[in-house]
Design an enzyme around this catalytic site. Structure first.
Site, mmCIF file in Angstrom:
data_model
loop_
_atom_site.group_PDB
_atom_site.id
_atom_site.type_symbol
_atom_site.label_atom_id
_atom_site.label_comp_id
_atom_site.label_asym_id
_atom_site.label_seq_id
_atom_site.Cartn_x
_atom_site.Cartn_y
_atom_site.Cartn_z
ATOM 1 N N ARG A 182 0.835 -1.237 -0.120
ATOM 2 C CA ARG A 182 0.130 -0.011 0.154
ATOM 3 C C ARG A 182 0.785 1.332 0.046
ATOM 4 O O ARG A 182 1.059 1.811 0.992
ATOM 5 C CB ARG A 182 -1.000 -0.088 1.346
ATOM 6 N N ASP B 199 2.419 4.894 -0.631
ATOM 7 C CA ASP B 199 2.102 6.302 0.020
ATOM 8 C C ASP B 199 1.786 7.071 -1.247
ATOM 9 O O ASP B 199 1.961 6.787 -2.351
ATOM 10 C CB ASP B 199 3.056 6.746 0.915
ATOM 11 N N TYR C 248 13.007 -1.724 -3.471
ATOM 12 C CA TYR C 248 12.728 -0.332 -3.891
ATOM 13 C C TYR C 248 13.897 0.544 -4.483
ATOM 14 O O TYR C 248 14.991 0.135 -3.904
ATOM 15 C CB TYR C 248 12.243 0.330 -2.575
ATOM 16 N N ARG D 81 12.084 5.681 2.984
ATOM 17 C CA ARG D 81 12.358 7.123 2.656
ATOM 18 C C ARG D 81 13.023 7.691 3.907
ATOM 19 O O ARG D 81 14.188 8.654 3.719
ATOM 20 C CB ARG D 81 11.025 7.875 2.682
#
Length: 244
Positions: free
Chosen positions: A49, A51, A109, A196
């Site tokens: 999910r 952002d 990622y 992040r």
């Protein structure tokens, strides 16, 4: 039958993956497109999910349908009705009990940083701009500290609700391709904002604001204030999910 989708999207115009009241999300757009295509009330289940503003090359979703359209053909039909910033890369039938979030996975990622004096308009959606010199060797030294199985409480949102903040990072690379610095991380799962925060922390190491030793201290002390800032969402892309 249960159908698995590999979904790529530019997250710029979406409030993340998950359905939200009065907001356009990737999940809501997929549901509406499938409802119109298959004439069924479809609700997809996503593996990750992401952002608001985060992109994906290979997020995974599944849904159940009674359609007679072959599963492998659904991607073609779906792409004909989806907006151009969402594209299904593959569709296939899977076992009825397959759930994209209830399996062991390896997620990859990438965080992209355009490291040059001035920003480039064509790179503004999938990377962030940093005009300051970034020391890759120091960033790599800090990345080595974070690799492995650790309690990443310092590297997630303070209000993260989860049974454990222990995660395993299999690899954390800092690469340069011309003027683009790419932070590529593979792990068995990530906490809220974890990638992040790692990216923001490594950038602070690269500019000299933090040292690799301070990153090790932040990891050991489990104190969010000791890690770096949360890097902007637009630089982050979910590259893919491997089921193991």
């Amino acid at each position: 039958m249960r159908v698995k989708l590999i979904v790529a999207y530019d997250g710029t115009n979406y409030c993340g993956w998950q359905i939200q009241p009065n907001a356009v999300t990737v999940e809501s757009v997929l549901n509406e497109a499938l409802k119109g295509l298959l004439k069924e009330n479809i609700r997809v289940i996503g593996a990750s999910r992401t952002d608001s503003g985060v992109h994906a090359l290979g997020n995974v979703a599944v849904f159940d349908t009674d359609t007679r359209i072959p599963a492998e053909k659904i991607s073609y039909a779906l792409n004909a009705v989806l907006p151009e910033d969402i594209r299904v890369q593959k569709s296939e039938q899977v076992e009825d009990d397959f759930h994209p979030r209830h399996c062991d996975t390896v997620k990859t990622y990438e965080y992209r940083i355009l490291n040059r004096e001035f920003a480039l308009p064509t790179k503004r959606y999938d990377s962030i701009h940093c005009y300051r010199h970034l020391d890759l060797e120091k960033m790599r030294a800090a990345a080595a500290v974070l690799t492995g199985t650790h309690d990443f409480k310092s590297f997630c949102c303070v209000n993260t609700q989860t049974e454990t903040t222990v995660r395993t990072i299999y690899s954390l690379e800092v690469l340069r391709q011309d003027e683009m610095i790419i932070i590529r991380v593979r792990g068995n799962g990530f906490l809220y904002n974890m990638v992040r925060i790692i990216a923001g922390t490594l950038m602070e190491v690269g500019t000299g604001h933090k040292t690799p030793a301070q990153i090790e201290e932040a990891l050991l002390r489990k104190d969010r204030s000791l890690a770096g800032a949360t890097a902007p969402a637009r630089g982050l892309t979910l590259v893919g999910i491997e089921y193991v």
